[in-house]
Motif scaffolding. Structure first.
Motif, PDB file in Angstrom:
ATOM      1  N   LEU A 106      10.249 -32.109 -22.589  1.00  0.00           N
ATOM      2  CA  LEU A 106      10.078 -33.527 -22.915  1.00  0.00           C
ATOM      3  C   LEU A 106       9.521 -34.272 -21.698  1.00  0.00           C
ATOM      4  O   LEU A 106       8.668 -35.157 -21.849  1.00  0.00           O
ATOM      5  CB  LEU A 106      11.407 -34.131 -23.367  1.00  0.00           C
ATOM      6  N   GLY A 107       9.997 -33.928 -20.514  1.00  0.00           N
ATOM      7  CA  GLY A 107       9.430 -34.521 -19.310  1.00  0.00           C
ATOM      8  C   GLY A 107       7.939 -34.258 -19.216  1.00  0.00           C
ATOM      9  O   GLY A 107       7.154 -35.149 -18.864  1.00  0.00           O
TER      10      GLY A 107
ATOM     11  N   MET B  16      14.785 -30.445 -22.333  1.00  0.00           N
ATOM     12  CA  MET B  16      14.684 -31.627 -21.453  1.00  0.00           C
ATOM     13  C   MET B  16      13.436 -31.533 -20.581  1.00  0.00           C
ATOM     14  O   MET B  16      12.698 -32.512 -20.420  1.00  0.00           O
ATOM     15  CB  MET B  16      15.927 -31.717 -20.565  1.00  0.00           C
ATOM     16  N   THR B  17      13.206 -30.352 -20.020  1.00  0.00           N
ATOM     17  CA  THR B  17      12.050 -30.142 -19.149  1.00  0.00           C
ATOM     18  C   THR B  17      10.751 -30.347 -19.915  1.00  0.00           C
ATOM     19  O   THR B  17       9.819 -31.003 -19.431  1.00  0.00           O
ATOM     20  CB  THR B  17      12.087 -28.733 -18.549  1.00  0.00           C
TER      21      THR B  17
ATOM     22  N   TYR C 179      12.593 -30.750 -29.771  1.00  0.00           N
ATOM     23  CA  TYR C 179      13.020 -30.770 -28.373  1.00  0.00           C
ATOM     24  C   TYR C 179      14.086 -31.843 -28.152  1.00  0.00           C
ATOM     25  O   TYR C 179      15.056 -31.629 -27.414  1.00  0.00           O
ATOM     26  CB  TYR C 179      11.835 -31.041 -27.452  1.00  0.00           C
ATOM     27  N   GLU C 180      13.907 -33.005 -28.771  1.00  0.00           N
ATOM     28  CA  GLU C 180      14.891 -34.076 -28.594  1.00  0.00           C
ATOM     29  C   GLU C 180      16.245 -33.689 -29.184  1.00  0.00           C
ATOM     30  O   GLU C 180      17.292 -33.974 -28.599  1.00  0.00           O
ATOM     31  CB  GLU C 180      14.383 -35.379 -29.212  1.00  0.00           C
TER      32      GLU C 180
ATOM     33  N   ALA D  71      17.681 -31.158 -26.795  1.00  0.00           N
ATOM     34  CA  ALA D  71      18.107 -31.813 -25.556  1.00  0.00           C
ATOM     35  C   ALA D  71      19.424 -32.546 -25.751  1.00  0.00           C
ATOM     36  O   ALA D  71      20.301 -32.511 -24.879  1.00  0.00           O
ATOM     37  CB  ALA D  71      17.028 -32.779 -25.079  1.00  0.00           C
TER      38      ALA D  71
ATOM     39  N   TRP E  47      13.642 -37.573 -18.036  1.00  0.00           N
ATOM     40  CA  TRP E  47      13.928 -36.250 -18.602  1.00  0.00           C
ATOM     41  C   TRP E  47      13.947 -35.186 -17.502  1.00  0.00           C
ATOM     42  O   TRP E  47      14.799 -34.289 -17.496  1.00  0.00           O
ATOM     43  CB  TRP E  47      12.906 -35.890 -19.674  1.00  0.00           C
ATOM     44  N   TYR E  48      13.006 -35.272 -16.560  1.00  0.00           N
ATOM     45  CA  TYR E  48      12.992 -34.300 -15.469  1.00  0.00           C
ATOM     46  C   TYR E  48      14.252 -34.408 -14.611  1.00  0.00           C
ATOM     47  O   TYR E  48      14.800 -33.397 -14.164  1.00  0.00           O
ATOM     48  CB  TYR E  48      11.753 -34.490 -14.596  1.00  0.00           C
TER      49      TYR E  48
ATOM     50  N   LYS F 149      10.003 -42.324 -18.704  1.00  0.00           N
ATOM     51  CA  LYS F 149      10.692 -41.334 -19.540  1.00  0.00           C
ATOM     52  C   LYS F 149      10.488 -39.923 -19.003  1.00  0.00           C
ATOM     53  O   LYS F 149      11.412 -39.095 -19.051  1.00  0.00           O
ATOM     54  CB  LYS F 149      10.202 -41.439 -20.982  1.00  0.00           C
ATOM     55  N   SER F 150       9.298 -39.647 -18.491  1.00  0.00           N
ATOM     56  CA  SER F 150       9.055 -38.329 -17.917  1.00  0.00           C
ATOM     57  C   SER F 150      10.001 -38.074 -16.755  1.00  0.00           C
ATOM     58  O   SER F 150      10.658 -37.028 -16.683  1.00  0.00           O
ATOM     59  CB  SER F 150       7.603 -38.227 -17.436  1.00  0.00           C
TER      60      SER F 150
ATOM     61  N   ARG G 156       8.226 -32.565 -30.398  1.00  0.00           N
ATOM     62  CA  ARG G 156       9.078 -33.559 -29.747  1.00  0.00           C
ATOM     63  C   ARG G 156      10.380 -33.736 -30.526  1.00  0.00           C
ATOM     64  O   ARG G 156      11.459 -33.822 -29.934  1.00  0.00           O
ATOM     65  CB  ARG G 156       8.341 -34.893 -29.647  1.00  0.00           C
TER      66      ARG G 156
END
Length: 213
Positions: free
Chosen positions: A81-82, A78-79, A66-67, A70, A101-102, A97-98, A63
């Protein structure tokens, strides 16, 4: 301040793992990320997400990277993280949050994120109330963006077969099922056989295929 400290600790741990057990690709990515390289940050996120390239599987570190990626514009990060917030991988499940991010990934061209949003709107998961019309609209965009996405073609086919979010259109449903079956979807093959179309098709397991959600 606490956020920065947490990130600093995560970076220190990851740096130690790269130095001790990371392979050449991991060491190269570690060097590149110091220049805020989104591609390298995403790569390190994947390493910790799946336990690859000598690095440990660690959802929290995945995470973290990924953050960072992103924030530097990486759509795949971003995907992912979703996905993490949808499934609670290293975080508490957080539908808001999902979806956020999506939506961001979708706006930046991710067909996977768009397909998962379509599923949310089809079922009402994380969005409060199902909106099949919006789901169909999103699925149509997805299958145009990515012709090889068998799972979303199957989902869209079920909408046309059953008149969910659109008028019943068996010709369109069968065409989508045939495309999905050609790409390997066992569910689509079963649908074709159930409808008496392509009776000789070999069916797969019928398990859910490829939907990241």
């Amino acid at each position: 301040m606490k956020h920065a400290t947490k990130y600093g600790e995560a970076a220190q741990i990851t740096g130690g793992q790269v130095a001790e057990s990371g392979d050449e690709d991991a060491r190269r990515a570690w060097a590149d990320q110091k220049r805020d390289c989104a591609e390298a940050e995403y790569f390190l996120g994947e390493c910790h997400d799946f336990g690859e390239h000598g690095l440990s599987k660690d959802d929290a570190l995945a995470r973290y990277w990924y953050e960072r990626a992103a924030r530097h514009g990486d759509v795949c990060a971003m995907t992912n993280l979703g996905y993490m917030f949808a499934h609670g991988n290293g975080v508490e499940v957080d539908g808001e949050k999902s979806v956020g991010w999506y939506e961001l990934a979708s706006a930046n061209g991710s067909y996977l994120a768009m397909g998962n949003l379509a599923y949310f709107h089809l079922t009402g998961i994380f969005v409060g109330k199902a909106d099949p019309v919006k789901a169909v609209r999103l699925y149509e965009k997805v299958v145009k963006m990515e012709p090889e996405c068998e799972c979303y073609k199957y989902d869209l086919g079920t909408c046309y077969e059953n008149g969910v979010g659109t008028a019943v259109d068996m010709e369109r449903a069968i065409a989508l099922y045939r495309d999905a079956a050609r790409l390997g979807s066992g569910l689509a093959k079963k649908a074709l056989k159930r409808l008496g179309v392509d009776r000789n098709v070999e069916c797969g397991t019928g398990k859910a295929e490829g939907v990241a959600v």
